[in-house]
Design a protein around this motif. Structure first.
Motif, short mmCIF file in Angstrom:
data_model
loop_
_atom_site.label_atom_id
_atom_site.label_comp_id
_atom_site.label_asym_id
_atom_site.label_seq_id
_atom_site.Cartn_x
_atom_site.Cartn_y
_atom_site.Cartn_z
N GLU A 49 0.79 -1.32 0.07
CA GLU A 49 0.01 0.13 0.08
C GLU A 49 0.95 1.19 -0.16
O GLU A 49 2.00 1.23 0.28
N PRO A 50 0.27 2.31 -0.39
CA PRO A 50 1.01 3.65 -0.50
C PRO A 50 1.84 4.02 0.88
O PRO A 50 1.23 3.57 2.26
N ASP A 51 2.99 4.64 0.93
CA ASP A 51 3.81 4.78 2.05
C ASP A 51 4.22 3.57 3.07
O ASP A 51 4.67 3.77 3.99
N ALA A 52 4.31 2.39 2.29
CA ALA A 52 4.61 1.10 3.15
C ALA A 52 6.25 0.88 2.84
O ALA A 52 6.59 0.28 3.81
N GLY A 53 7.03 2.00 2.19
CA GLY A 53 8.38 1.70 2.17
C GLY A 53 8.80 1.02 0.76
O GLY A 53 9.76 0.70 0.73
N LYS A 54 8.06 0.71 -0.24
CA LYS A 54 8.22 0.31 -1.43
C LYS A 54 9.66 1.02 -2.09
O LYS A 54 10.61 0.40 -2.42
N SER A 55 9.65 2.28 -1.97
CA SER A 55 10.56 3.04 -2.81
C SER A 55 11.98 2.96 -2.07
O SER A 55 12.85 3.27 -2.66
N SER A 56 11.73 2.57 -0.82
CA SER A 56 13.00 2.47 -0.07
C SER A 56 13.97 1.28 -0.82
O SER A 56 15.03 1.22 -0.94
N LEU A 57 13.19 0.18 -0.83
CA LEU A 57 13.78 -0.94 -1.53
C LEU A 57 14.11 -0.56 -2.86
O LEU A 57 15.08 -1.25 -3.57
N LYS A 79 6.43 9.38 -11.16
CA LYS A 79 6.56 10.65 -10.17
C LYS A 79 7.73 11.35 -10.29
O LYS A 79 8.06 12.26 -9.61
N LEU A 80 8.66 11.14 -11.12
CA LEU A 80 10.27 11.47 -11.10
C LEU A 80 10.83 11.85 -9.94
O LEU A 80 12.35 11.45 -10.10
N VAL A 81 10.35 11.79 -8.79
CA VAL A 81 11.16 12.00 -7.67
C VAL A 81 11.60 10.77 -7.00
O VAL A 81 12.65 10.84 -6.02
N GLU A 82 11.21 9.68 -7.22
CA GLU A 82 11.82 8.68 -6.76
C GLU A 82 13.24 8.10 -7.22
O GLU A 82 13.85 7.77 -6.48
N LEU A 83 12.97 7.95 -8.44
CA LEU A 83 14.32 7.55 -9.19
C LEU A 83 15.06 8.87 -9.87
O LEU A 83 16.18 8.65 -10.09
N ILE A 136 22.00 -4.91 -18.04
CA ILE A 136 21.33 -3.43 -18.09
C ILE A 136 19.90 -3.83 -17.34
O ILE A 136 19.17 -4.69 -17.36
N CYS A 137 19.99 -2.74 -16.18
CA CYS A 137 18.91 -3.32 -15.09
C CYS A 137 17.96 -2.18 -15.20
O CYS A 137 18.02 -0.70 -15.45
N SER A 138 16.62 -2.71 -15.72
CA SER A 138 15.36 -1.80 -15.68
C SER A 138 14.63 -1.66 -14.37
O SER A 138 14.27 -2.63 -13.81
N ILE A 139 14.42 -0.46 -13.83
CA ILE A 139 13.71 -0.30 -12.83
C ILE A 139 12.47 0.49 -13.11
O ILE A 139 12.49 1.69 -13.58
N PHE A 140 11.27 0.07 -12.69
CA PHE A 140 10.10 0.82 -12.79
C PHE A 140 9.36 1.05 -11.27
O PHE A 140 9.14 0.10 -10.45
N ASP A 141 9.27 2.37 -10.94
CA ASP A 141 8.73 2.77 -9.80
C ASP A 141 7.23 2.97 -9.98
O ASP A 141 6.95 4.06 -10.56
N GLU A 142 6.21 2.16 -10.00
CA GLU A 142 4.93 2.14 -10.22
C GLU A 142 4.38 1.68 -11.69
O GLU A 142 4.44 2.56 -12.40
N ILE A 143 4.44 0.45 -11.90
CA ILE A 143 4.03 -0.46 -13.14
C ILE A 143 2.72 0.11 -13.50
O ILE A 143 2.23 0.20 -14.79
N ILE A 229 1.55 -6.49 9.01
CA ILE A 229 2.87 -5.62 9.31
C ILE A 229 1.88 -4.20 9.68
O ILE A 229 1.17 -3.65 9.15
N ARG A 230 2.52 -3.85 10.84
CA ARG A 230 2.14 -2.55 11.25
C ARG A 230 2.39 -1.28 10.42
O ARG A 230 3.39 -1.13 9.96
N PRO A 231 1.19 -0.40 10.20
CA PRO A 231 1.26 0.60 9.61
C PRO A 231 2.40 1.63 9.99
O PRO A 231 3.05 2.62 9.49
N THR A 232 2.71 1.44 11.43
CA THR A 232 3.74 2.25 12.03
C THR A 232 5.26 1.84 11.81
O THR A 232 6.14 2.27 12.18
N LEU A 233 5.22 0.64 10.91
CA LEU A 233 6.62 -0.06 10.59
C LEU A 233 6.74 0.20 9.06
O LEU A 233 6.81 -0.91 8.37
N PRO A 234 7.07 1.19 8.55
CA PRO A 234 7.46 1.52 6.96
C PRO A 234 8.80 0.75 6.92
O PRO A 234 9.53 0.95 7.56
N GLY A 235 8.95 -0.04 5.73
CA GLY A 235 10.13 -0.37 5.50
C GLY A 235 10.06 -1.87 5.90
O GLY A 235 11.13 -2.68 5.35
#
Ligand SMILES: Nc1ncnc2c1ncn2[C@@H]1O[C@H](COP(=O)(O)OP(=O)(O)OP(=O)(O)O)[C@@H](O)[C@H]1O
Ligand SMILES: [Mg+2]
Length: 286
Positions: A49-57, A79-83, A136-143, A229-235
């Motif tokens: 879900e949003p804000d779960a910490g996906k972009s950190s991985l 979103k441009l800002v993640e990558l 050649i590593c392709s990375i998609f943040d939000e397919i 997984i608790r919402p208070t534990l992103p990542g």
């Protein structure tokens, strides 16, 4: 009396010594054991879900690929800002532009076809570290953005077809794929596509069905459910590897400052190896 000063040479930063064939550090598990993901021959799916910490991985994987001396990166981030921070070391950066996404995926498909033709001609099945061929590593943040939101229905269908081909055939051609989505639903990740991803990370989900879509059928019944997984534990996420059992892990966190420093170094290290010149870092680390 002041001593005469000898001019000192500018400090030379260490060269990148990381390989795409080295396992990438992902975080620690519940027992504090370091967890690594071998990215070169695997595909990594990240969902939750949003804000779960996906972009950190996603950023950890982007850092590994961008710093690896034997890798090139192709980044898709609506979103441009993640990558975005990794753009200067990437071969291509695709924002919220469907035409650009499709042109880039078609180019990747052509490269992949050429690599397979080379393998066939040399009686080989896959590239190895010893081949010194760049991964050649392709990375998609939000397919989901490309699969369901941007462009026409025909373009979305073409995107899904090209994406699936890259995921299915990229492995032996040293073209790994890392993809994240906040929509773990069957229309975005059908089972046939999910099963192509050797590593899957389920961050907090809103339903056990969504958790199973990422990890695989039946895992929530077996006690591995990302709704717990608790919402208070992103990542925190469940990470499953091909044929394994999900492990609860806490993904290592790169702050924005960490990312900026690493990305600047990666851009400097690749300055002579890119189609677009990069001016280099303003501050060179001692
Ligand atoms: N590994 C982590 N350790 C500690 N905090 C984290 C970690 N990962 C993420 N966070 C915190 O959670 C916030 C949201 O993380 P992130 O942007 O990675 O979520 P996301 O799942 O990518 O969200 P979205 O779906 O909106 O893109 C971060 O700004 C950070 O504060
Ligand atoms: Mg994100």
């Amino acid at each position: 009396m002041a001593l005469p000063t000898t001019p000192q040479p500018a400090p030379v930063p260490v060269g990148p010594n990381l390989s795409m064939f080295d396992p990438a550090f992902a975080g620690i598990d519940e027992y504090g054991t370091p967890v690594y993901i071998p990215l070169a021959y695997r595909r990594l799916l990240i969902a939750g879900e949003p804000d779960a910490g996906k972009s950190s991985l996603v950023n950890l994987a982007a850092a590994h690929a961008s710093l690896a001396a034997d890798a090139r990166t192709v980044l898709f981030d609506g979103k441009l800002v993640e990558l975005g921070p990794w753009e200067d070391s990437a071969d291509e950066f695709v924002g919220a532009d469907m035409d650009h996404a499709l042109v880039t995926l078609r180019r990747l498909q052509t490269v992949m076809n050429n690599r397979y033709a080379w393998l066939l001609a040399h009686g080989r099945r896959k590239f190895t570290r010893a081949d010194r061929v760049k991964a050649i590593c392709s990375i998609f943040d939000e397919i989901a953005l490309y699969a369901t939101v941007l462009g026409t229905r025909e373009q979305q269908t073409e995107f899904i077809t090209l994406f699936r081909d890259l995921v299915a055939r990229g492995r032996a051609a040293a073209m790994p794929v890392i993809a994240a989505t906040q929509r773990p639903s069957i229309d975005i990740i059908p089972k046939s596509l999910r099963d192509l991803f050797g590593y899957r990370a389920a961050f907090r989900c809103t339903s056990s069905g969504s958790s199973d879509i990422i990890l695989g059928d039946g895992w929530s019944h077996a006690g591995f459910c990302a709704t717990t997984i608790r919402p208070t534990l992103p990542g925190v996420c469940y990470l499953i590897a091909e044929g394994g059992v999900p492990r609860l892990i806490k993904v290592a966190y790169l702050t924005d400052a960490d990312i900026a420093t690493l990305a600047e170094f990666a851009a400097w290290a690749r300055a002579g190896d890119r189609t677009h010149p990069h001016t280099g870092p303003t501050v060179v680390a001692a």
